[in-house]
Design an enzyme around this catalytic site. Structure first.
Site, PDB file in Angstrom:
ATOM      1  N   HIS A 109       0.852  -1.190   0.000  1.00 23.07           N
ATOM      2  CA  HIS A 109       0.000   0.000   0.000  1.00 23.07           C
ATOM      3  C   HIS A 109       0.889   1.241   0.000  1.00 23.07           C
ATOM      4  CE1 HIS A 109      -3.701   2.221   0.654  1.00 23.07           C
ATOM      5  NE2 HIS A 109      -3.046   2.963   1.531  1.00 23.07           N
ATOM      6  N   ASP A 150      -6.891  -3.080   3.562  1.00 18.22           N
ATOM      7  CA  ASP A 150      -5.739  -2.440   4.228  1.00 18.22           C
ATOM      8  C   ASP A 150      -5.737  -2.604   5.748  1.00 18.22           C
ATOM      9  OD1 ASP A 150      -5.003  -1.523   1.680  1.00 18.22           O
ATOM     10  OD2 ASP A 150      -6.218   0.271   1.900  1.00 18.22           O
ATOM     11  N   GLU A 179       8.495   1.358  -3.024  1.00 20.33           N
ATOM     12  CA  GLU A 179       7.790   0.113  -3.371  1.00 20.33           C
ATOM     13  C   GLU A 179       8.710  -0.788  -4.184  1.00 20.33           C
ATOM     14  OE1 GLU A 179       3.700   0.474  -4.850  1.00 20.33           O
ATOM     15  OE2 GLU A 179       3.773   2.595  -4.307  1.00 20.33           O
TER      16      GLU A 179
END
Length: 197
Positions: A109, A150, A179
């Site tokens: 996320h 999430d 990421e």
């Protein structure tokens, strides 16, 4: 000849698939881990093309097949995944997947959960919300997937600064670099040192 005992990753992606690309690159010649397949719910997802470039099976599925039948679940099982990685996958994972692969589905996320999570919090929406809130830092959260968006147990958080004059796009680029750096590392650690995490 590939070793038959390699660990298998199955990727789910809904869009461009730059995180999928990083996983495909990282594990292309890995001695112990391979990307076994990539699944997408979006026929226009560039992630499908990325998988094909690496000669990884790329499978497209519909909402009906995902939620209303066991078709996608059975297809995923056929690749014998040790880990399922949601890399920009925007649908909620159904309970039957969580039962079939307990503690073996993870998501990345683009924010520091528990802030800026939940339905609709993806892509530029997340970075716009962070910039508008005036937060001093943002980052990424890799977490296990459960029945809510999430909300699963955190595996890793990494941070980056939010500069005073940042646009959401500038922040997005900084977060995306995190990421790309950390997702392959987390996947590798989970698969090769499962008992230590």
């Amino acid at each position: 000849m590939e070793r038959p005992d390699k660990k298998n990753i199955v990727i789910f992606a809904s869009g461009s698939g730059s995180n999928a690309q990083r996983l495909l690159e990282h594990f292309e010649h890995h001695p112990e881990i391979r990307v076994a397949a990539l699944f997408s719910n979006n026929p226009k997802a560039y992630a499908l093309k990325r998988a094909e470039t690496y000669h990884v099976p790329a499978l497209l599925f519909s909402r009906d097949a995902f939620y209303g039948t066991d078709e996608v679940l059975e297809q995923v099982k056929s690749f014998n995944p040790d880990l399922i990685v949601l890399a920009g996958f925007l649908w909620l994972v159904p309970q039957k997947f969580l039962k079939a692969f307990p503690d073996s589905i993870i998501n990345i996320h683009p924010a520091l959960l528990p802030k800026y999570g939940g339905k609709g919090m993806h892509g530029i929406n997340v970075h716009t919300a962070v910039v508008q809130a005036g937060d001093a830092q943002s980052g990424i959260t890799v977490h296990r997937v459960n029945e809510e968006y999430d909300k699963g147990e955190f595996i890793l958080q990494e941070y980056c600064p939010v500069h005073p004059n940042d646009t959401p796009e500038e922040l997005a680029a900084r977060v995306l670099a995190l990421e790309h750096k950390y997702l392959p590392e987390v996947v590798e650690k989970l698969l090769l040192q499962k008992d230590e995490l």
